[in-house]
Scaffold this active site. Sequence first.
Site, PDB file in Angstrom:
ATOM      1  N   TRP A 127      41.818  62.450  28.420  1.00  0.00           N
ATOM      2  CA  TRP A 127      41.218  61.118  28.319  1.00  0.00           C
ATOM      3  C   TRP A 127      40.142  61.015  29.404  1.00  0.00           C
ATOM      4  O   TRP A 127      40.439  61.260  30.577  1.00  0.00           O
ATOM      5  CB  TRP A 127      42.324  60.095  28.545  1.00  0.00           C
ATOM      6  CG  TRP A 127      41.960  58.663  28.408  1.00  0.00           C
ATOM      7  CD1 TRP A 127      41.250  58.077  27.406  1.00  0.00           C
ATOM      8  CD2 TRP A 127      42.335  57.607  29.306  1.00  0.00           C
ATOM      9  NE1 TRP A 127      41.167  56.728  27.621  1.00  0.00           N
ATOM     10  CE2 TRP A 127      41.817  56.418  28.781  1.00  0.00           C
ATOM     11  CE3 TRP A 127      43.059  57.559  30.505  1.00  0.00           C
ATOM     12  CZ2 TRP A 127      41.997  55.190  29.405  1.00  0.00           C
ATOM     13  CZ3 TRP A 127      43.240  56.344  31.124  1.00  0.00           C
ATOM     14  CH2 TRP A 127      42.715  55.164  30.573  1.00  0.00           C
ATOM     15  N   ASP A 208      51.402  60.458  32.042  1.00  0.00           N
ATOM     16  CA  ASP A 208      50.711  59.286  31.500  1.00  0.00           C
ATOM     17  C   ASP A 208      51.303  59.006  30.117  1.00  0.00           C
ATOM     18  O   ASP A 208      51.147  59.802  29.187  1.00  0.00           O
ATOM     19  CB  ASP A 208      49.208  59.589  31.410  1.00  0.00           C
ATOM     20  CG  ASP A 208      48.404  58.375  30.946  1.00  0.00           C
ATOM     21  OD1 ASP A 208      49.010  57.331  30.628  1.00  0.00           O
ATOM     22  OD2 ASP A 208      47.160  58.485  30.900  1.00  0.00           O
ATOM     23  N   ALA A 210      51.098  56.647  27.247  1.00  0.00           N
ATOM     24  CA  ALA A 210      50.312  55.554  26.655  1.00  0.00           C
ATOM     25  C   ALA A 210      50.651  55.316  25.191  1.00  0.00           C
ATOM     26  O   ALA A 210      50.183  54.330  24.613  1.00  0.00           O
ATOM     27  CB  ALA A 210      48.819  55.851  26.810  1.00  0.00           C
ATOM     28  N   LYS A 243      49.470  50.034  23.147  1.00  0.00           N
ATOM     29  CA  LYS A 243      49.535  50.550  21.784  1.00  0.00           C
ATOM     30  C   LYS A 243      50.875  50.233  21.125  1.00  0.00           C
ATOM     31  O   LYS A 243      50.915  49.718  20.016  1.00  0.00           O
ATOM     32  CB  LYS A 243      49.313  52.069  21.776  1.00  0.00           C
ATOM     33  CG  LYS A 243      48.182  52.552  22.669  1.00  0.00           C
ATOM     34  CD  LYS A 243      46.826  52.194  22.142  1.00  0.00           C
ATOM     35  CE  LYS A 243      45.790  52.072  23.229  1.00  0.00           C
ATOM     36  NZ  LYS A 243      45.106  53.224  23.700  1.00  0.00           N
TER      37      LYS A 243
HETATM   38  C1  LIG Z   1      45.822  58.778  27.760  1.00  0.00           C
HETATM   39  C2  LIG Z   1      45.671  57.326  28.018  1.00  0.00           C
HETATM   40  N1  LIG Z   1      46.158  56.814  29.143  1.00  0.00           N
HETATM   41  C3  LIG Z   1      46.070  55.510  29.413  1.00  0.00           C
HETATM   42  C4  LIG Z   1      45.468  54.646  28.550  1.00  0.00           C
HETATM   43  C5  LIG Z   1      45.411  53.200  28.997  1.00  0.00           C
HETATM   44  O1  LIG Z   1      45.437  52.207  28.095  1.00  0.00           O
HETATM   45  P1  LIG Z   1      45.435  50.678  28.536  1.00  0.00           P
HETATM   46  O2  LIG Z   1      44.778  50.571  29.866  1.00  0.00           O
HETATM   47  O3  LIG Z   1      44.667  49.995  27.473  1.00  0.00           O
HETATM   48  O4  LIG Z   1      46.856  50.248  28.595  1.00  0.00           O
HETATM   49  C6  LIG Z   1      44.929  55.122  27.355  1.00  0.00           C
HETATM   50  C7  LIG Z   1      44.234  54.236  26.414  1.00  0.00           C
HETATM   51  O5  LIG Z   1      43.395  54.579  25.676  1.00  0.00           O
HETATM   52  C8  LIG Z   1      45.045  56.504  27.079  1.00  0.00           C
HETATM   53  O6  LIG Z   1      44.576  57.031  25.952  1.00  0.00           O
END
Ligand SMILES: Cc1ncc(COP(=O)(O)O)c(C=O)c1O
Length: 391
Positions: A127, A208, A210, A243
Amino acid sequence: MFETVTPPEPDKIIRLMGMFAADPRTDKVDLGVGVYRTAEGRTPVMAAVKQAERAIWDRQDTKGYVGLLGDPGYLDAMRRLILGDGLPASRVAAAGTPGGTGAVRQVLETVRRLRPDVTVWISDPTWPNHPAIIDHLGQKRQSYRYYDPATGGLDRDGMLADLGRAKAGDLILLHGCCHNPTGADLTRADWQAVADLCVATGAIPFVDMAYQGFGDGVDEDAAGLRLLAARLPEVFVAASCSKNFGLYRERVGAVLIVTDAKPAADGVLAGMNRQNFAFPPDHGARVVQDILGDDALAATWRAELEGMRQGMQANRRALADALRAATGSDRFGFLAAHKGMFSLIGATPQQVDILRDTHGIYLVGDGRMNVAGLTPDAVPRVAQVLAQVLA
Ligand SMILES: Cc1ncc(COP(=O)(O)O)c(C=O)c1O
C-alpha cells in the site's frame, strides 16, 4: 509561507476518483478506488451499523471527551475480534486511532520514538501509504520480495531470503490478510515460517489488518496474526474498521501491541495520541463496540460481512471464467485464488491508460483492480477488453 512551494502531485487515487466522476460514458467501470461495492455499485451503510447508530442516537446524552486511548470497551472488543481469546488481556496494550491509517502512523511513530535506528521492512509492492508515512517520519526502510508476477502468487523463497537479513528490533510490516495491492496472501505454513524467522532474528512483526473478514472469514483472516502473537514476545497491529464495518468516513481504527509491558506501552500510546490528535474519534468506535457487544447485532454484522465476502469471491470467479473463455488460457486463473478486494492484473501503465481512456475501465496505475467494483453485467465486457488490451 507557500509562495515558493511547488504543490505536491495530487494523490493518484483521489485524482482517479475525480476523472471517473467527470467521465460521461454510461458504461464506465470503476475498478480503481478501494471501497467495497454491492452488485448494484453502492457502498451501503451496513444494517448492523444503522441499528447501532439509532440506539446511540437515542441513548447518548453527552459528547464530552472519552479517554486518550478511547473507550476501554471498544479496545476490548477489538482485541477479541482481532487476537481472539487465546491471549490474556494483560498482554495487550491498545489505543483507538482515526482509522487504520492513523493506527499505522501511531505504530511507526511509537517505534521511531523508542528505537530511531530500526529499519522497517515493507513488501514489494505494498500500500503506497506505508512507504509514504515511513519516509515522512524519516525512518529507514527496506523492501522485501513478495509477489511473483509469473505465477500471480507469493514469492515465498524471495520473501524469506530478504527477511532473513532483518536485524534484531527491525520491524517487519505484513498485511494481515487480503494483501493490498496483490491479493496474494500467506498460507499458514508461510506465517509459521515468518514466526520462525522472527524468533531467529529478533525482528518484530507489525501486522496491518485492514480487511479482516474479506478473505476467508473473520477468524480465518486473523489466524496468521494470532499465530505470531502466540509465539513472539512483541507484535504490533494496526487495525481498520473502514472496510469490514463500512465505516470509512467515521475513521475507526486501533493500535494493538502484544507485550509483557502493557502499562508502559499503554502510557506511550496515550502520550502519542495526546500529541497527535488528543482523543480518537468516538462515534464509529462506539458503533463497533455496540455491534460486537450484542449477540444479535454481531450476528447481523457477521452475516452481512459474509455476504460481502462471498460477493467478491463470486466476482473473482466470474471474471476468471470470462477471461478463460476470452483468452483460451488460464493466464488469469490467479484472480480466483486471490483474497479480498484487490488483484494485480499485470497491466503496464500504458495499458492502464488505454483501458481508461479508450474503454472507460478505471484501474490504479500499477494495474491494481478492485474486484468489488465489478457488477455482473460489466463482467463480459471487462473480460473482453482485458483480453484484448493485455494480449
Ligand atoms: C493496507 C491498508 N492499510 C491500511 C488502510 C487504512 O484504511 P483507513 O485509514 O481508511 O482505515 C488501508 C486502506 O486502504 C489499506 O489498504
